[in-house]
Write a protein that holds these residues in place. Structure first.
Motif, PDB file in Angstrom:
ATOM      1  N   THR A 158       0.835  -1.192   0.000  1.00  0.00           N
ATOM      2  CA  THR A 158       0.000   0.000   0.000  1.00  0.00           C
ATOM      3  C   THR A 158       0.873   1.246   0.000  1.00  0.00           C
ATOM      4  N   LEU A 159       0.554   2.170  -0.918  1.00  0.00           N
ATOM      5  CA  LEU A 159       1.239   3.464  -0.970  1.00  0.00           C
ATOM      6  C   LEU A 159       0.192   4.559  -1.082  1.00  0.00           C
ATOM      7  N   THR A 160       0.266   5.545  -0.218  1.00  0.00           N
ATOM      8  CA  THR A 160      -0.539   6.753  -0.377  1.00  0.00           C
ATOM      9  C   THR A 160       0.411   7.941  -0.344  1.00  0.00           C
ATOM     10  N   ALA A 161       0.102   8.965  -1.144  1.00  0.00           N
ATOM     11  CA  ALA A 161       0.974  10.138  -1.213  1.00  0.00           C
ATOM     12  C   ALA A 161       0.147  11.377  -1.493  1.00  0.00           C
ATOM     13  N   TYR A 162       0.422  12.444  -0.757  1.00  0.00           N
ATOM     14  CA  TYR A 162      -0.231  13.718  -1.022  1.00  0.00           C
ATOM     15  C   TYR A 162       0.193  14.213  -2.407  1.00  0.00           C
ATOM     16  N   PRO A 163      -0.670  14.974  -3.091  1.00  0.00           N
ATOM     17  CA  PRO A 163      -0.298  15.539  -4.388  1.00  0.00           C
ATOM     18  C   PRO A 163       0.980  16.361  -4.285  1.00  0.00           C
ATOM     19  N   GLY A 164       1.864  16.178  -5.254  1.00  0.00           N
ATOM     20  CA  GLY A 164       3.082  16.959  -5.315  1.00  0.00           C
ATOM     21  C   GLY A 164       4.233  16.428  -4.499  1.00  0.00           C
ATOM     22  N   THR A 165       4.045  15.318  -3.763  1.00  0.00           N
ATOM     23  CA  THR A 165       5.122  14.812  -2.913  1.00  0.00           C
ATOM     24  C   THR A 165       6.028  13.823  -3.638  1.00  0.00           C
ATOM     25  N   LEU A 166       5.581  13.287  -4.778  1.00  0.00           N
ATOM     26  CA  LEU A 166       6.384  12.300  -5.502  1.00  0.00           C
ATOM     27  C   LEU A 166       7.065  12.934  -6.710  1.00  0.00           C
ATOM     28  N   ALA A 167       8.269  12.460  -6.996  1.00  0.00           N
ATOM     29  CA  ALA A 167       9.062  13.069  -8.049  1.00  0.00           C
ATOM     30  C   ALA A 167       8.535  12.758  -9.445  1.00  0.00           C
ATOM     31  N   ASP A 168       7.907  11.593  -9.662  1.00  0.00           N
ATOM     32  CA  ASP A 168       7.547  11.193 -11.018  1.00  0.00           C
ATOM     33  C   ASP A 168       6.065  11.317 -11.364  1.00  0.00           C
ATOM     34  N   PRO A 169       5.143  10.726 -10.575  1.00  0.00           N
ATOM     35  CA  PRO A 169       3.741  10.760 -10.998  1.00  0.00           C
ATOM     36  C   PRO A 169       3.202  12.183 -11.127  1.00  0.00           C
ATOM     37  N   LEU A 170       2.333  12.389 -12.124  1.00  0.00           N
ATOM     38  CA  LEU A 170       1.732  13.692 -12.344  1.00  0.00           C
ATOM     39  C   LEU A 170       0.495  13.856 -11.465  1.00  0.00           C
ATOM     40  N   GLU A 171       0.278  15.059 -11.000  1.00  0.00           N
ATOM     41  CA  GLU A 171      -0.910  15.339 -10.195  1.00  0.00           C
ATOM     42  C   GLU A 171      -2.096  15.563 -11.119  1.00  0.00           C
ATOM     43  N   ILE A 172      -3.216  14.913 -10.828  1.00  0.00           N
ATOM     44  CA  ILE A 172      -4.449  15.093 -11.589  1.00  0.00           C
ATOM     45  C   ILE A 172      -5.515  15.567 -10.618  1.00  0.00           C
ATOM     46  N   ALA A 173      -6.030  16.784 -10.825  1.00  0.00           N
ATOM     47  CA  ALA A 173      -7.019  17.326  -9.901  1.00  0.00           C
ATOM     48  C   ALA A 173      -8.435  17.150 -10.415  1.00  0.00           C
ATOM     49  N   ASP A 174      -8.635  17.357 -11.712  1.00  0.00           N
ATOM     50  CA  ASP A 174      -9.975  17.262 -12.293  1.00  0.00           C
ATOM     51  C   ASP A 174     -10.501  15.834 -12.148  1.00  0.00           C
ATOM     52  N   PRO A 175     -11.725  15.655 -11.608  1.00  0.00           N
ATOM     53  CA  PRO A 175     -12.232  14.292 -11.407  1.00  0.00           C
ATOM     54  C   PRO A 175     -12.510  13.535 -12.703  1.00  0.00           C
ATOM     55  N   LEU A 176     -12.781  14.243 -13.809  1.00  0.00           N
ATOM     56  CA  LEU A 176     -13.160  13.535 -15.041  1.00  0.00           C
ATOM     57  C   LEU A 176     -12.019  12.687 -15.602  1.00  0.00           C
ATOM     58  N   PRO A 177     -10.773  13.197 -15.704  1.00  0.00           N
ATOM     59  CA  PRO A 177      -9.685  12.306 -16.127  1.00  0.00           C
ATOM     60  C   PRO A 177      -9.454  11.149 -15.160  1.00  0.00           C
ATOM     61  N   ILE A 178      -9.683  11.387 -13.858  1.00  0.00           N
ATOM     62  CA  ILE A 178      -9.510  10.311 -12.886  1.00  0.00           C
ATOM     63  C   ILE A 178     -10.563   9.236 -13.100  1.00  0.00           C
ATOM     64  N   VAL A 179     -11.806   9.666 -13.372  1.00  0.00           N
ATOM     65  CA  VAL A 179     -12.867   8.699 -13.661  1.00  0.00           C
ATOM     66  C   VAL A 179     -12.521   7.900 -14.915  1.00  0.00           C
ATOM     67  N   ALA A 180     -12.017   8.577 -15.947  1.00  0.00           N
ATOM     68  CA  ALA A 180     -11.641   7.878 -17.178  1.00  0.00           C
ATOM     69  C   ALA A 180     -10.543   6.846 -16.913  1.00  0.00           C
ATOM     70  N   LEU A 181      -9.544   7.250 -16.106  1.00  0.00           N
ATOM     71  CA  LEU A 181      -8.470   6.314 -15.765  1.00  0.00           C
ATOM     72  C   LEU A 181      -9.007   5.150 -14.939  1.00  0.00           C
ATOM     73  N   ALA A 182      -9.903   5.455 -13.985  1.00  0.00           N
ATOM     74  CA  ALA A 182     -10.496   4.388 -13.177  1.00  0.00           C
ATOM     75  C   ALA A 182     -11.254   3.400 -14.053  1.00  0.00           C
ATOM     76  N   ASN A 183     -11.980   3.907 -15.042  1.00  0.00           N
ATOM     77  CA  ASN A 183     -12.732   3.009 -15.926  1.00  0.00           C
ATOM     78  C   ASN A 183     -11.813   2.158 -16.789  1.00  0.00           C
ATOM     79  N   GLU A 184     -10.665   2.710 -17.187  1.00  0.00           N
ATOM     80  CA  GLU A 184      -9.688   1.895 -17.924  1.00  0.00           C
ATOM     81  C   GLU A 184      -9.221   0.713 -17.081  1.00  0.00           C
ATOM     82  N   LEU A 185      -8.943   0.998 -15.809  1.00  0.00           N
ATOM     83  CA  LEU A 185      -8.497  -0.073 -14.917  1.00  0.00           C
ATOM     84  C   LEU A 185      -9.609  -1.093 -14.685  1.00  0.00           C
TER      85      LEU A 185
END
Length: 392
Positions: free
Chosen positions: A343-370
């Motif tokens: 398990t990994l949880t991280a506040y936005p902006g704390t990780l060097a590589d992953p991009l922060e996504i704030a808008d819920p619609l791209p997150i929903v799209a990514l969730a549906n892909e998974l």
């Protein structure tokens, strides 16, 4: 009543939200998101302040109340418990409202429209909830077990209690599928702890609780503390770890087919050598169950705890949480390959590589892909369009 999929049903909601933050919502890329359910709602609006000298009244929030109730009525008509939304509103008042129907494979997020944990396998539960007790063939009753002493003490403290019959105790054992320990049988022979036996005498209930050392369940309410009886959302449960120190008397687990729940103290697990010990001596200092959410199994990197990811590295690390951080973004390279990290949880902006996504619609799209990769039900999205008119 307009349908849940009519813009007219929703119109008062984005109108309210625009009035609360018109500039930011109308800015390029601006949006507003929230959730309305039949038993609660979360709208991103500033907390209203009452007039000086009086408390906040219903009429002070009547417009918000009416807007939410309008949607709730449509939810009830549609047989829907909860719905999230994201709204885009331009300066001329044209509005696009995205309704996000929950998926049974996605837990809701906290507060806004973002989805929470995705359940990629039907009926899956977090790892700590799957742990079973290690067999201990040599286990024996604690030396403090003394049914005769226990019975004397209880009868002295609650002499007027109504006890269970042997037939009632046998029925409880048949329901549970286990034989009750001798101490529990003694306890319920003294008092079966049914409310109807006490009438409206709440002091009698308190006397029983004081006598036993916890709020006692009735004989009919006994249950086995297995994992399904102690459910928890993934976002919390996955952050836990179970552990048993070498000197622990009780294994640190979520549940066990051998644990019989007979009482509650309203604030956590009880730990005593025996029921006799609990009744005779109560809960002294430090007499609580072992905690599993401690290092090295669980590590927290933030401004008030560990100062680096490297400091969290340990072969037993299961959960890594990265919280409020004021330095440069952190790399996860030091924990790559740890055998038990899950398990990994991280506040936005704390990780060097992953991009922060704030808008819920791209997150929903990514969730549906998974979800699609695992052939799981998607989060459905319905888009409504309308016009709120210019800002007054």
């Amino acid at each position: 009543m307009p349908s849940i999929h009519d813009f007219a049903t929703w119109e008062p909601v984005p109108r309210l939200l625009r009035a609360a933050d018109a500039e930011n919502i109308a800015a390029p890329g601006g949006y507003v998101a929230g959730r309305i359910g039949r038993h609660g709602s979360s709208l991103p609006m500033p907390r209203r302040r009452p007039q000086p000298g009086r408390a906040l009244q219903i009429e002070d929030m009547q417009d918000e109340f009416d807007a939410v109730e309008r949607v709730r009525g449509a939810l009830a008509d549609a047989g829907v418990d909860d719905i999230s939304f994201a709204a885009e509103i331009s300066r001329d008042g044209s509005a696009v409202l995205h309704l996000l129907h929950p998926s049974p494979a996605a837990e809701p997020g906290i507060g806004n429209a973002h989805p929470g944990s995705l359940i990629l396998v039907e009926d899956a539960v977090p790892e700590p909830w799957r742990r079973l007790p290690e067999p201990v063939p040599a286990a024996v009753a604690a030396p403090s077990v003394d049914p005769a002493s226990l019975e004397r003490t209880l009868r002295e403290r609650i002499p007027d209690a109504i006890g269970a019959t042997e037939a009632e105790i046998a029925a409880a054992e048949a329901r549970l599928g286990v034989v009750l320990p001798d101490e529990l049988k003694v306890l319920y022979r003294v008092t079966r702890a049914r409310w109807e036996d006490r009438g409206d005498d709440y002091e009698a209930a308190e006397r029983v609780s004081d006598a036993v050392g916890c709020e006692l369940l009735s004989l009919d309410e006994l249950y086995i503390a297995d994992a399904p009886s102690r459910p928890s959302p993934w976002k919390f449960a996955a952050m836990k770890a179970v552990g048993t120190p070498p000197d622990a008397a009780v294994q640190g687990l979520v549940g066990s087919p051998g644990w019989i729940v007979f009482g509650d103290n309203g604030g956590g697990d009880l730990l005593a050598d025996s029921l006799t010990d609990l009744v005779s001596n109560g809960l002294g200092e430090g007499r609580r169950g072992p905690r599993g959410d401690q290092p090295p199994a669980v590590a927290r990197v933030n401004i008030g705890s560990l100062s680096s990811v490297e400091a969290a590295v340990h072969p037993d690390l299961e959960v890594l949480s990265i919280g409020v951080w004021e330095g440069e973004p952190l790399s996860l390279a030091p924990v790559t390959g740890l055998p038990r990290l899950r398990t990994l949880t991280a506040y936005p902006g704390t990780l060097a590589d992953p991009l922060e996504i704030a808008d819920p619609l791209p997150i929903v799209a990514l969730a549906n892909e998974l979800l699609a990769l695992w052939d799981r039900p998607p989060i459905t999205r319905t888009t409504l369009e309308g016009n709120l008119g210019p800002v007054a």
